[in-house]
Scaffold this active site. Structure first.
Site, PDB file in Angstrom:
ATOM      1  N   PHE A 168      -5.222   8.688   0.280  1.00 23.46           N
ATOM      2  CA  PHE A 168      -6.592   8.677  -0.033  1.00 23.46           C
ATOM      3  C   PHE A 168      -7.543   8.614   0.729  1.00 23.46           C
ATOM      4  O   PHE A 168      -8.384   7.458   0.662  1.00 23.46           O
ATOM      5  CB  PHE A 168      -6.537   7.481  -1.140  1.00 23.46           C
ATOM      6  CG  PHE A 168      -5.422   7.706  -2.218  1.00 23.46           C
ATOM      7  CD1 PHE A 168      -5.571   8.248  -3.558  1.00 23.46           C
ATOM      8  CD2 PHE A 168      -4.165   6.941  -2.295  1.00 23.46           C
ATOM      9  CE1 PHE A 168      -4.736   8.335  -4.362  1.00 23.46           C
ATOM     10  CE2 PHE A 168      -3.068   6.896  -3.055  1.00 23.46           C
ATOM     11  CZ  PHE A 168      -3.467   7.722  -4.023  1.00 23.46           C
ATOM     12  N   CYS A 224      -8.242  -1.307  -6.128  1.00 23.25           N
ATOM     13  CA  CYS A 224      -9.884  -1.711  -6.676  1.00 23.25           C
ATOM     14  C   CYS A 224     -10.098  -1.811  -7.984  1.00 23.25           C
ATOM     15  O   CYS A 224     -11.311  -1.804  -8.248  1.00 23.25           O
ATOM     16  CB  CYS A 224     -10.667  -0.712  -5.512  1.00 23.25           C
ATOM     17  SG  CYS A 224     -10.671   0.884  -6.207  1.00 23.25           S
TER      18      CYS A 224
END
Ligand SMILES: C[S@@+](CC[C@H](N)C(=O)[O-])C[C@H]1O[C@@H](n2cnc3c(N)ncnc32)[C@H](O)[C@@H]1O
Length: 402
Positions: A232, A346
């Site tokens: 990512f 997150c």
């Protein structure tokens, strides 16, 4: 103040403890309040608890601004902005030097619904709520005066606005128009940020200290140079930090599903003056990439796993947990003896505790041993108000695998 919101008996404690949110279930009755108004919040005996702004469309009906009786006027907003700036002055001088950091972190800076990021000489403002949306131009003027920024761009394109009855809003709010990209420098790493089209407000400013930690871990490494997998990767943040440890790294593989982000990652690596031969850019789904790499017996010394938000609400936590577990299981399988995993979530809805349990579950399934070397979080420009644990959305672990 036009309206009064009365909190139900036995539901006052969070308000007294200065939690900034009043949920609809805690409200006994509402008198004379319209959406987007400042309201007084009182207990069931009519005693003053605080003042905040109201929106009946949101589950969070009031966001509290203050717990003392004081006027919420222009001077009040200016003081709160100055208070947020004072914290950053201690860490990042607000000079004209190109740099990127968060200047206002909403509830965590006692300015609910307002996010402001600094990119070089420009600010990016995000209005998360109806009330902030109503006053954003006034706030932009105060911010211009206080920071001497060249201009302020709005990036209010987040899902949370839908829950406030708002549509996305993007564009210049004040000052000079934006250049196409803005260069920011972070610990020697150079990134060209497109604040109009990039993800979030253009860049993942929250990961800055963890990127520097990665570079330092690699620099301190003894033994053969490391092979690093940056899952990512977005515009190369962690990959470029790994490349900074020249001589300690043989290869950095950056994987992302966005071809545009990968192109930008390559350009940022060049911009940072790093050796291009050590970096590889792979456009792929990270879940698929990991499976294939496992089947092909690939091995890495360091893996960074920083996926997007998997859970936006409590209902999505189970599905998110499965995603995190799958990623971390495969990451553990690919790590060499003594290898390091920097793994993150997150998702605000996934607590630090739960995340650690998920990573533990993945480790157990991989049949390996692991040690937590550090608990990771965002930097001090993303403070978390102690009264507002929900503010800690970014959590991570540095795990050594045996
Ligand atoms: C949280 S950001 C990563 C930020 C990055 N670590 C940094 O420091 O800038 C998540 C990234 O994952 C990418 N992404 C989302 N889903 C993906 C998937 N299934 N496979 C690969 N990349 C994905 C997005 O394009 C985005 O760049």
């Amino acid at each position: 103040m036009s309206g009064i919101v009365t909190i139900a008996k036995n539901r006052e404690k969070p308000v007294r403890n200065r939690h900034p949110w009043v949920f609809s279930g805690a409200v006994e009755h509402i008198r004379g309040a319209r959406d987007g108004d400042i309201v007084t919040v009182v207990d069931s005996a009519g005693g003053f608890l605080g003042a905040g702004y109201f929106n009946s469309r949101s589950q969070i009906q009031v966001r509290l601004l203050t717990w003392v009786e004081e006027p919420i006027d222009e001077a009040w907003w200016r003081r709160r902005i100055q208070q947020a700036m004072a914290l950053r002055h201690e860490h990042f001088p607000l000079t004209k030097a190109p740099s990127g950091f968060r200047l206002i972190n909403a509830e965590n800076d006692f300015l609910p619904g307002l996010v402001v990021d600094v990119y070089g000489e420009y600010l990016v403002l995000q209005a998360q709520t109806l009330f902030i949306d109503q006053i954003k131009r006034d706030l932009a003027e105060i911010l211009l005066e206080e920071t001497q920024a060249r201009g302020i761009y709005e990036r209010s394109d987040i899902d949370a606005r839908g829950r406030e009855g708002l549509k996305d809003a993007k564009g210049m709010l004040a000052g000079e128009p934006l250049p196409e990209t803005i260069e920011i420098v972070e610990d020697g790493r150079r990134f060209a940020v497109n604040v109009a089209t990039g993800q979030k407000t253009g860049f993942y400013l929250d990961q800055r200290p963890n990127r520097s930690l990665l570079r330092d871990l690699l620099l301190a490494r003894v033994g053969p140079p490391a092979r690093v997998l940056n899952l990512f990767s977005y515009t190369g943040g962690f990959g470029i930090a790994a490349q900074q440890a020249a001589g300690k790294v043989t290869q950095v593989v950056n994987v992302d599903s966005s071809a545009e982000a990968l192109q930008q990652a390559q350009a940022n690596s060049q911009r940072s003056g790093l050796d291009s031969s050590s970096a590889q850019y792979v456009e792929a789904d990270c879940f698929t990439y990991l499976r294939t790499a496992w089947q092909q017996h690939e091995q890495f010394d360091v893996i960074i796993c920083d996926p997007p938000k998997f859970a936006s609400s409590a209902q999505q936590v189970d599905k998110a947990a499965r995603g995190y577990k799958d990623l971390n299981l495969h990451a553990f399988r690919l790590l060499r003896q003594g290898g390091l995993l920097l793994t993150f979530s997150c998702s605000g809805a996934v607590s630090r505790d739960l995340f650690q349990k998920i990573v533990f579950g993945a480790l157990a399934d991989s049949g390996r041993d692991g040690q937590i070397l550090a608990h990771l979080s965002a930097g001090p420009d993303h403070p978390v108000a102690l009264t507002f644990p929900e503010g800690e959305y970014l959590k991570g672990l540095l795990v050594r695998v045996l």
